[in-house]
Design a protein around this motif. Structure first.
Motif, PDB file in Angstrom:
ATOM      1  N   ALA A 128     -14.072  36.824  17.439  1.00 60.21           N
ATOM      2  CA  ALA A 128     -14.323  38.144  18.246  1.00 60.21           C
ATOM      3  C   ALA A 128     -14.290  37.473  19.581  1.00 60.21           C
ATOM      4  CB  ALA A 128     -15.525  39.032  17.995  1.00 60.21           C
ATOM      5  N   ASN A 129     -15.122  36.517  19.926  1.00 66.83           N
ATOM      6  CA  ASN A 129     -15.365  35.995  21.244  1.00 66.83           C
ATOM      7  C   ASN A 129     -13.920  35.307  21.694  1.00 66.83           C
ATOM      8  OD1 ASN A 129     -18.122  36.609  21.408  1.00 66.83           O
ATOM      9  ND2 ASN A 129     -18.894  34.481  20.873  1.00 66.83           N
ATOM     10  N   PHE A 130     -13.289  34.792  20.831  1.00 59.44           N
ATOM     11  CA  PHE A 130     -11.926  34.082  21.175  1.00 59.44           C
ATOM     12  C   PHE A 130     -10.881  35.373  21.543  1.00 59.44           C
ATOM     13  CE2 PHE A 130      -8.163  31.930  20.994  1.00 59.44           C
ATOM     14  CZ  PHE A 130      -8.299  30.569  21.446  1.00 59.44           C
ATOM     15  N   LEU A 131     -10.999  36.363  20.763  1.00 55.20           N
ATOM     16  CA  LEU A 131      -9.906  37.512  20.846  1.00 55.20           C
ATOM     17  C   LEU A 131     -10.430  38.260  22.320  1.00 55.20           C
ATOM     18  CD1 LEU A 131      -7.900  39.278  19.428  1.00 55.20           C
ATOM     19  CD2 LEU A 131      -9.681  40.501  18.379  1.00 55.20           C
ATOM     20  N   THR A 132     -11.451  38.194  22.666  1.00 59.27           N
ATOM     21  CA  THR A 132     -11.959  38.695  23.907  1.00 59.27           C
ATOM     22  C   THR A 132     -11.943  38.145  25.261  1.00 59.27           C
ATOM     23  OG1 THR A 132     -14.159  39.083  23.209  1.00 59.27           O
ATOM     24  CG2 THR A 132     -12.844  40.853  22.237  1.00 59.27           C
ATOM     25  N   ASP A 133     -11.931  36.844  25.110  1.00 60.21           N
ATOM     26  CA  ASP A 133     -11.976  35.820  26.223  1.00 60.21           C
ATOM     27  C   ASP A 133     -11.126  35.998  27.280  1.00 60.21           C
ATOM     28  OD1 ASP A 133     -12.809  33.743  27.877  1.00 60.21           O
ATOM     29  OD2 ASP A 133     -13.091  32.437  26.314  1.00 60.21           O
ATOM     30  N   PRO A 134     -11.569  36.533  28.516  1.00 53.27           N
ATOM     31  CA  PRO A 134     -10.679  36.729  29.638  1.00 53.27           C
ATOM     32  C   PRO A 134      -9.837  35.283  29.953  1.00 53.27           C
ATOM     33  CG  PRO A 134     -12.495  37.696  29.994  1.00 53.27           C
ATOM     34  CD  PRO A 134     -12.834  36.695  28.952  1.00 53.27           C
ATOM     35  N   ALA A 135     -10.557  34.227  29.986  1.00 54.29           N
ATOM     36  CA  ALA A 135      -9.706  32.820  30.207  1.00 54.29           C
ATOM     37  C   ALA A 135      -8.941  32.599  29.478  1.00 54.29           C
ATOM     38  CB  ALA A 135     -10.964  31.809  30.087  1.00 54.29           C
ATOM     39  N   VAL A 136      -9.200  32.641  28.076  1.00 55.42           N
ATOM     40  CA  VAL A 136      -8.044  32.491  26.778  1.00 55.42           C
ATOM     41  C   VAL A 136      -6.836  33.566  27.281  1.00 55.42           C
ATOM     42  CG1 VAL A 136      -7.544  32.531  24.380  1.00 55.42           C
ATOM     43  CG2 VAL A 136      -9.736  31.774  25.225  1.00 55.42           C
ATOM     44  N   ASP A 137      -7.227  34.695  27.375  1.00 54.07           N
ATOM     45  CA  ASP A 137      -6.368  36.064  27.632  1.00 54.07           C
ATOM     46  C   ASP A 137      -5.137  35.378  28.612  1.00 54.07           C
ATOM     47  OD1 ASP A 137      -4.766  38.322  27.360  1.00 54.07           O
ATOM     48  OD2 ASP A 137      -6.218  38.895  29.157  1.00 54.07           O
ATOM     49  N   GLN A 138      -5.772  35.047  29.929  1.00 53.75           N
ATOM     50  CA  GLN A 138      -5.068  34.488  31.023  1.00 53.75           C
ATOM     51  C   GLN A 138      -4.171  33.263  30.943  1.00 53.75           C
ATOM     52  OE1 GLN A 138      -7.688  35.005  34.309  1.00 53.75           O
ATOM     53  NE2 GLN A 138      -8.491  37.024  33.735  1.00 53.75           N
ATOM     54  N   ARG A 139      -4.836  32.385  30.210  1.00 53.39           N
ATOM     55  CA  ARG A 139      -4.208  30.988  30.007  1.00 53.39           C
ATOM     56  C   ARG A 139      -3.064  31.081  29.203  1.00 53.39           C
ATOM     57  NH1 ARG A 139      -7.263  25.574  27.697  1.00 53.39           N
ATOM     58  NH2 ARG A 139      -5.588  24.231  27.917  1.00 53.39           N
ATOM     59  N   PHE A 140      -2.961  31.704  28.246  1.00 50.90           N
ATOM     60  CA  PHE A 140      -1.785  31.685  27.203  1.00 50.90           C
ATOM     61  C   PHE A 140      -0.966  33.037  27.214  1.00 50.90           C
ATOM     62  CE2 PHE A 140      -5.162  28.847  25.739  1.00 50.90           C
ATOM     63  CZ  PHE A 140      -4.467  27.745  25.555  1.00 50.90           C
ATOM     64  N   LYS A 187     -22.401  44.460  21.104  1.00 50.19           N
ATOM     65  CA  LYS A 187     -21.765  45.732  21.101  1.00 50.19           C
ATOM     66  C   LYS A 187     -20.580  45.795  21.894  1.00 50.19           C
ATOM     67  CE  LYS A 187     -26.018  48.439  20.006  1.00 50.19           C
ATOM     68  NZ  LYS A 187     -26.995  49.460  20.652  1.00 50.19           N
ATOM     69  N   ALA A 188     -20.436  45.219  23.063  1.00 48.14           N
ATOM     70  CA  ALA A 188     -19.530  45.042  23.927  1.00 48.14           C
ATOM     71  C   ALA A 188     -18.252  44.338  23.657  1.00 48.14           C
ATOM     72  CB  ALA A 188     -20.067  44.712  25.568  1.00 48.14           C
ATOM     73  N   THR A 189     -18.692  43.104  23.075  1.00 49.81           N
ATOM     74  CA  THR A 189     -17.586  42.311  22.537  1.00 49.81           C
ATOM     75  C   THR A 189     -16.830  42.790  21.501  1.00 49.81           C
ATOM     76  OG1 THR A 189     -18.850  40.302  23.060  1.00 49.81           O
ATOM     77  CG2 THR A 189     -17.207  39.822  21.549  1.00 49.81           C
ATOM     78  N   TYR A 190     -17.712  43.610  20.210  1.00 54.16           N
ATOM     79  CA  TYR A 190     -17.064  44.197  19.207  1.00 54.16           C
ATOM     80  C   TYR A 190     -16.254  45.204  19.662  1.00 54.16           C
ATOM     81  CZ  TYR A 190     -20.292  41.092  16.817  1.00 54.16           C
ATOM     82  OH  TYR A 190     -20.770  39.876  16.139  1.00 54.16           O
ATOM     83  N   ALA A 191     -16.722  45.841  20.630  1.00 51.59           N
ATOM     84  CA  ALA A 191     -15.961  47.233  20.839  1.00 51.59           C
ATOM     85  C   ALA A 191     -14.635  46.911  21.693  1.00 51.59           C
ATOM     86  CB  ALA A 191     -16.712  48.184  21.935  1.00 51.59           C
TER      87      ALA A 191
END
Length: 576
Positions: A128-140, A187-191
């Motif tokens: 879940a953390n990987f799916l929602t990580d902004p740094a990962v989102d922006q890098r790839f 809660k925020a991460t899972y949402a």
């Protein structure tokens, strides 16, 4: 049907490859990742399968952190190791209190986080953390998930909503998450994870299947269940289609594939469909992965047909009868044919005047294809929803007899945790092993990683059962000693004569040794070698099998057998 070419396909930022075990999810996901990286994209490839074989495919050691893949600029890969994740999760909760709280309190916190659910929660949190990580989102440019086989992939992809709903309703801090696990942050991460999975502009579910009935039915089930969870953007990849049949074996395969494709479940016909033709080589290593999705393939060269002189399953059955085994498991990588082998074992044991209880621990439950009127065979399935309801009702009934209403409410809230289902299923598994209604119990297990987690967690599961139910049933107390008793238990390691299944069986072999769980026999299943095919592609695959069969022969100290290829999984189950 279009040939699958990633650069000509409408792909979203997040791609989830899922399907029945053995359909080629990892191969297809890895080949897609390389194809996109070669086109200049930044690509992250993540395995969420506890039995991940990404390291075999890339011939590179991987961890749960992104690592560059040699020879492919722009490609990074990671394995989500549930054991490592569990350790990091426990430390993230307990660590801040070291030196602050008394040693006894720290010990108590660590004990609370050593239960059966911690591994699942930790692995899920990492996902879940990987799916929602902004740094990962922006890098790839693309983030590709290679998931566990369907039954467990369904659970993982449905967990964000389950945990999000549970935390929204949980006002007491109950359950294995504990009061100090940062409930608000979760809660925020899972949402956000739920929103990402359900956003068709961001996420695509890539349903990978073989052109075979069982794979197609499982793909249809996954498509339906995940659509109900909100994942509506789906595509179908049919892997391993045979072209230009020539001899008897290839004509049988081709006819079976075409029949099953014509009878494809209606729900799949609505999806965009792609195919990957059957390749003559084992797809491991960057060079082969780079080649597998190319429109032009190298010419196939073969030697004269080889002769198969290996022993078959009857050798294993004879030993099981001689040693009077009471509990027999079929274990191995998804897609190697564990269910078929379990059914074959049951039928052959009955032919030797044994009564057999045939069961499965696999959420995909392929035993459902097998029907028999033979009174010597009892078949049982673990209905996850039913055993969960039964377990919840039982615990609450006991609680109401001794607890105040407020305390019962606390227990009821705890029992709504998604982890409770794991505990209930485990208890049902222990009851199957403990049954005494037959001479022999034959158990078809879930794919390797999940089976290992189940077996390795027997003691922590017992703690969770005691915590929620108040006592531990005798079936659970006896479980591990019975599994470790070579006089009672045998595990048949089922594999295919291919690189990845053999390597995974070797890892399973070592894990079973460390767990001191009895195992002797190996079965190399679905061998093309015995068909004496003259079709160039199939003949090349048959020749590639010899090295892997010989490897199994050496590792097993000659305790092995080989079963020949069968054209249709369900037909085998219905006729043997």
């Amino acid at each position: 049907m279009q040939v699958y070419q990633p650069q000509k396909t409408n792909l979203t930022h997040y791609l989830f490859f899922t399907g029945k075990g053995g359909v080629g999810k990892t191969t297809t996901a890895s080949a897609t990742a390389i194809n996109l990286a070669d086109a200049g994209k930044q690509v992250m490839l993540v395995s969420t399968d506890p039995a991940s074989n990404l390291q075999d495919v890339f011939k590179t050691d991987l961890t749960n952190k992104p690592q560059a893949i040699p020879g492919v600029a722009g490609l990074f890969a990671a394995n989500f190791d549930p054991v490592v994740a569990a350790h990091e999760y426990r430390e993230s909760v307990v660590g801040p209190y070291r030196g602050v709280l008394p040693a006894a309190a720290i010990k108590n916190m660590a004990e609370q986080l050593s239960g059966s659910c911690t591994v699942e929660i930790a692995a899920f949190n990492e996902f879940a953390n990987f799916l929602t990580d902004p740094a990962v989102d922006q890098r790839f440019d693309y983030i590709i998930f290679d998931t566990a086989p369907t039954g467990h992939a369904l659970r993982m992809l449905q967990l964000p909503a389950a945990w999000n709903n549970y935390l929204a309703e949980n006002d007491r801090g109950a359950s294995c998450l504990g009061q100090l696990a940062g409930m608000g942050d979760k809660k925020a991460t899972y949402a956000k994870a739920v929103a990402t999975l359900n956003n068709r502009e961001l996420t695509t579910l890539m349903l990978v299947t073989r052109p075979q009935k069982a794979s197609l039915l499982e793909a249809a089930r996954a498509a339906k269940e995940l659509a109900a969870s909100g994942m509506h953007n789906q595509q179908l990849i049919i892997n391993g289609t045979l072209k230009a049949p020539q001899d008897h074996a290839s004509q049988a395969i081709f006819a079976q594939q075409q029949t099953d494709l014509r009878q494809m479940p209606a729900g799949l016909n609505k999806l965009v469909q792609y195919e990957v033709p059957l390749r003559a080589y084992n797809v491991t290593g960057v060079d082969k992965l780079r080649l597998v999705l190319q429109p032009t393939q190298p010419a196939v060269t073969t030697d004269p047909p080889l002769t198969d002189r290996y022993p078959n399953l009857n050798v294993i059955v004879a030993d099981l009868i001689k040693t009077d085994k009471k509990i027999i498991f079929t274990m191995g990588k998804g897609g190697v044919g564990k269910t078929t082998v379990a059914v074959q074992l049951a039928k052959k044991l009955v032919a030797q005047h044994k009564t057999v209880h045939l069961a499965t621990t696999d959420p995909a439950d392929h035993l459902d294809f097998f029907k028999t009127a033979d009174p010597a065979i009892t078949i049982s399935h673990i209905d996850e929803q039913q055993v969960l309801q039964d377990y919840q009702n039982e615990v609450l009934t006991v609680a109401r007899q001794t607890m105040k209403a407020a305390d019962v409410d606390y227990v009821a809230e705890d029992l709504r945790s998604p982890c409770t289902q794991e505990i209930a299923v485990f208890r049902a598994f222990a009851n199957i092993v403990a049954q005494n209604d037959s001479d022999v119990v034959v158990i078809d297990t879930a794919p390797t990683g999940h089976t290992l987690l189940l077996l390795a967690s027997t003691q922590s599961y017992a703690k969770e059962v005691k915590r929620t139910a108040g006592d531990v049933p005798q079936a659970i107390v006896d479980l591990l000693p019975r599994l470790q008793d070579p006089q009672q238990t045998e595990i048949v390691l089922v594999t295919l004569p291919e690189t990845t299944p053999v390597y995974e069986s070797m890892r399973l072999n070592e894990d079973l040794k460390r767990a001191k769980i009895a195992h002797t026999w190996w079965l190399v299943n679905q061998s093309m070698l015995a068909t004496q095919t003259t079709h160039p592609c199939l003949q090349a695959r048959a020749q590639n099998e010899v090295a892997w069969i010989e490897k199994v022969k050496a590792i097993s100290a000659d305790h092995f057998a080989v079963e020949q290829w069968q054209p249709d999984f369900e037909q085998v189950l219905l006729t043997i």
